[in-house]
Scaffold this motif. Structure first.
Motif, PDB file in Angstrom:
ATOM      1  N   ALA A  83       0.788  -1.284  -0.014  1.00 49.10           N
ATOM      2  CA  ALA A  83       0.144  -0.120   0.026  1.00 49.10           C
ATOM      3  C   ALA A  83       0.636   1.460   0.081  1.00 49.10           C
ATOM      4  N   GLN A  84       2.050   1.128   0.093  1.00 49.69           N
ATOM      5  CA  GLN A  84       2.921   2.348   0.062  1.00 49.69           C
ATOM      6  C   GLN A  84       2.677   3.268  -0.986  1.00 49.69           C
ATOM      7  N   GLY A  85       2.354   2.651  -2.246  1.00 51.81           N
ATOM      8  CA  GLY A  85       2.242   3.546  -3.348  1.00 51.81           C
ATOM      9  C   GLY A  85       1.038   4.480  -3.152  1.00 51.81           C
ATOM     10  N   ALA A  86      -0.017   4.144  -2.253  1.00 50.72           N
ATOM     11  CA  ALA A  86      -0.805   5.153  -1.852  1.00 50.72           C
ATOM     12  C   ALA A  86      -0.523   6.210  -1.075  1.00 50.72           C
ATOM     13  N   LEU A  87       0.508   5.941  -0.365  1.00 42.97           N
ATOM     14  CA  LEU A  87       1.121   7.123   0.511  1.00 42.97           C
ATOM     15  C   LEU A  87       2.175   8.119  -0.443  1.00 42.97           C
ATOM     16  N   ASP A  88       2.565   7.456  -1.369  1.00 44.38           N
ATOM     17  CA  ASP A  88       3.692   8.025  -2.066  1.00 44.38           C
ATOM     18  C   ASP A  88       3.030   8.890  -3.260  1.00 44.38           C
ATOM     19  N   GLN A  89       1.872   8.739  -3.946  1.00 48.57           N
ATOM     20  CA  GLN A  89       1.406   8.917  -5.321  1.00 48.57           C
ATOM     21  C   GLN A  89       0.674  10.239  -4.927  1.00 48.57           C
ATOM     22  N   GLY A  90       0.251  11.031  -5.905  1.00 51.36           N
ATOM     23  CA  GLY A  90      -0.066  12.149  -5.876  1.00 51.36           C
ATOM     24  C   GLY A  90      -1.699  12.441  -5.097  1.00 51.36           C
ATOM     25  N   ASP A  91      -2.169  13.579  -5.493  1.00 53.63           N
ATOM     26  CA  ASP A  91      -3.628  14.050  -4.806  1.00 53.63           C
ATOM     27  C   ASP A  91      -4.652  13.050  -4.976  1.00 53.63           C
ATOM     28  N   GLN A 134     -11.008  12.886  14.110  1.00 59.26           N
ATOM     29  CA  GLN A 134      -9.994  14.431  13.565  1.00 59.26           C
ATOM     30  C   GLN A 134      -9.601  14.102  12.233  1.00 59.26           C
ATOM     31  N   TYR A 135      -9.396  13.015  11.940  1.00 60.75           N
ATOM     32  CA  TYR A 135      -8.603  12.595  10.573  1.00 60.75           C
ATOM     33  C   TYR A 135      -9.323  11.982   9.393  1.00 60.75           C
ATOM     34  N   ASP A 136     -10.582  11.675   9.861  1.00 63.61           N
ATOM     35  CA  ASP A 136     -11.410  10.539   8.702  1.00 63.61           C
ATOM     36  C   ASP A 136     -11.859  11.339   7.775  1.00 63.61           C
ATOM     37  N   GLU A 137     -11.923  12.593   7.867  1.00 64.60           N
ATOM     38  CA  GLU A 137     -12.424  13.358   6.601  1.00 64.60           C
ATOM     39  C   GLU A 137     -11.415  13.916   5.755  1.00 64.60           C
ATOM     40  N   LEU A 138     -10.185  13.470   5.711  1.00 63.45           N
ATOM     41  CA  LEU A 138      -9.053  13.801   4.858  1.00 63.45           C
ATOM     42  C   LEU A 138      -9.453  12.946   3.763  1.00 63.45           C
ATOM     43  N   PRO A 139      -9.235  13.645   2.346  1.00 68.69           N
ATOM     44  CA  PRO A 139      -9.804  12.970   1.219  1.00 68.69           C
ATOM     45  C   PRO A 139      -8.945  11.658   0.587  1.00 68.69           C
ATOM     46  N   THR A 140      -7.434  11.670   0.937  1.00 63.86           N
ATOM     47  CA  THR A 140      -6.680  10.510   0.485  1.00 63.86           C
ATOM     48  C   THR A 140      -5.664  10.069   1.642  1.00 63.86           C
ATOM     49  N   CYS A 141      -5.195   8.815   1.399  1.00 66.74           N
ATOM     50  CA  CYS A 141      -4.363   8.114   2.151  1.00 66.74           C
ATOM     51  C   CYS A 141      -3.173   9.147   2.436  1.00 66.74           C
ATOM     52  N   LYS A 142      -2.587   9.750   1.254  1.00 62.91           N
ATOM     53  CA  LYS A 142      -1.280  10.499   1.435  1.00 62.91           C
ATOM     54  C   LYS A 142      -1.860  11.763   2.163  1.00 62.91           C
ATOM     55  N   LYS A 144      -6.776   1.113  -3.925  1.00 66.00           N
ATOM     56  CA  LYS A 144      -5.369   0.993  -2.917  1.00 66.00           C
ATOM     57  C   LYS A 144      -5.263   1.826  -1.914  1.00 66.00           C
ATOM     58  N   ASP A 145      -5.828   3.105  -2.547  1.00 69.07           N
ATOM     59  CA  ASP A 145      -5.877   4.206  -1.546  1.00 69.07           C
ATOM     60  C   ASP A 145      -6.888   4.049  -0.444  1.00 69.07           C
ATOM     61  N   ARG A 146      -7.977   3.657  -0.660  1.00 61.47           N
ATOM     62  CA  ARG A 146      -8.892   3.595   0.606  1.00 61.47           C
ATOM     63  C   ARG A 146      -8.451   2.456   1.247  1.00 61.47           C
ATOM     64  N   SER A 147      -7.945   1.236   0.889  1.00 59.23           N
ATOM     65  CA  SER A 147      -7.370   0.332   1.661  1.00 59.23           C
ATOM     66  C   SER A 147      -6.424   0.797   2.743  1.00 59.23           C
ATOM     67  N   ALA A 148      -5.454   1.609   2.113  1.00 61.10           N
ATOM     68  CA  ALA A 148      -4.297   1.992   2.694  1.00 61.10           C
ATOM     69  C   ALA A 148      -5.046   3.218   3.925  1.00 61.10           C
ATOM     70  N   ARG A 149      -5.966   3.656   3.568  1.00 61.59           N
ATOM     71  CA  ARG A 149      -6.259   4.798   4.314  1.00 61.59           C
ATOM     72  C   ARG A 149      -7.324   4.265   5.526  1.00 61.59           C
ATOM     73  N   TYR A 150      -7.963   2.895   5.256  1.00 57.34           N
ATOM     74  CA  TYR A 150      -8.474   2.352   6.266  1.00 57.34           C
ATOM     75  C   TYR A 150      -7.615   2.037   7.195  1.00 57.34           C
ATOM     76  N   THR A 151      -6.488   1.277   6.709  1.00 64.01           N
ATOM     77  CA  THR A 151      -5.437   0.631   7.525  1.00 64.01           C
ATOM     78  C   THR A 151      -4.860   1.673   8.641  1.00 64.01           C
ATOM     79  N   LEU A 152      -4.716   3.023   8.025  1.00 64.93           N
ATOM     80  CA  LEU A 152      -4.105   4.183   8.869  1.00 64.93           C
ATOM     81  C   LEU A 152      -5.116   4.430   9.957  1.00 64.93           C
ATOM     82  N   LEU A 153      -6.380   4.706   9.434  1.00 58.56           N
ATOM     83  CA  LEU A 153      -7.460   5.162  10.358  1.00 58.56           C
ATOM     84  C   LEU A 153      -7.387   4.000  11.459  1.00 58.56           C
ATOM     85  N   SER A 154      -7.369   2.750  11.138  1.00 51.53           N
ATOM     86  CA  SER A 154      -7.809   1.544  12.198  1.00 51.53           C
ATOM     87  C   SER A 154      -6.513   1.797  13.018  1.00 51.53           C
TER      88      SER A 154
END
Length: 154
Positions: free
Chosen positions: A37-45, A86-94, A67-77
């Motif tokens: 899922a690293q690509g979701a952290l590194d890629q654009g907006d 405080q952070y669930d409204e951010l649009p992307t994992c990055k 991939k972004d949604r999956s990585a975002r879910y993992t981070l939020l979890s």
């Protein structure tokens, strides 16, 4: 199946609480790498392609978005419950990753001083073996180094 195990390990592990960003960040990077899922952290907006872009770009976006949604879910979890809101409204994992880094990544003067005092006042616990004692000392030195504090011989 492997992804579920990684997420379960992350969720039941140490969650970000505001005081443990350095350790949490390293663990989350390891989990992101394991799940690719690293690509979701590194890629654009993560903006959607325009109608003028070819279908292959749209397909690539769909894959990226999944991939972004999956990585975002993992981070939020991996956040403490009080931080999720405080952070669930951010649009992307990055965007989430960058905001967490901005909020918790810096080492305040107070935290740095606390690490220095802890290191200076540390004595070997009689219950610890020498290996355990050296591991604790090594961890403290690592935290000081990560905070940008160079130890000198005095």
């Amino acid at each position: 199946m492997a992804t579920k195990n990684v997420i379960a390990d992350l969720v039941k592990g140490e969650k970000l609480n505001g005081d443990n960003y350095d350790v949490w960040h390293k663990k989350d990077e390891i989990h992101a790498e394991r799940t690719r899922a690293q690509g979701a952290l590194d890629q654009g907006d993560g903006r959607a392609p325009t109608e003028a872009q070819p279908l292959r770009d749209h397909t690539a976006y769909q894959k990226w978005n999944q991939k972004d949604r999956s990585a975002r879910y993992t981070l939020l979890s991996s956040l403490q419950n009080d931080l999720i809101g405080q952070y669930d409204e951010l649009p992307t994992c990055k965007a989430l990753w960058e905001q967490l880094k901005f909020t918790f990544g810096g080492t305040s003067t107070t935290r740095l001083r606390s690490l220095v005092i802890k290191f200076e006042e540390y004595t070997k616990d009689p219950k610890h073996t020498m290996s355990e004692h050296l591991r604790v000392m090594s961890n403290m030195i690592g935290k000081l180094r990560d905070a940008g504090h160079a130890l000198i011989d005095e």
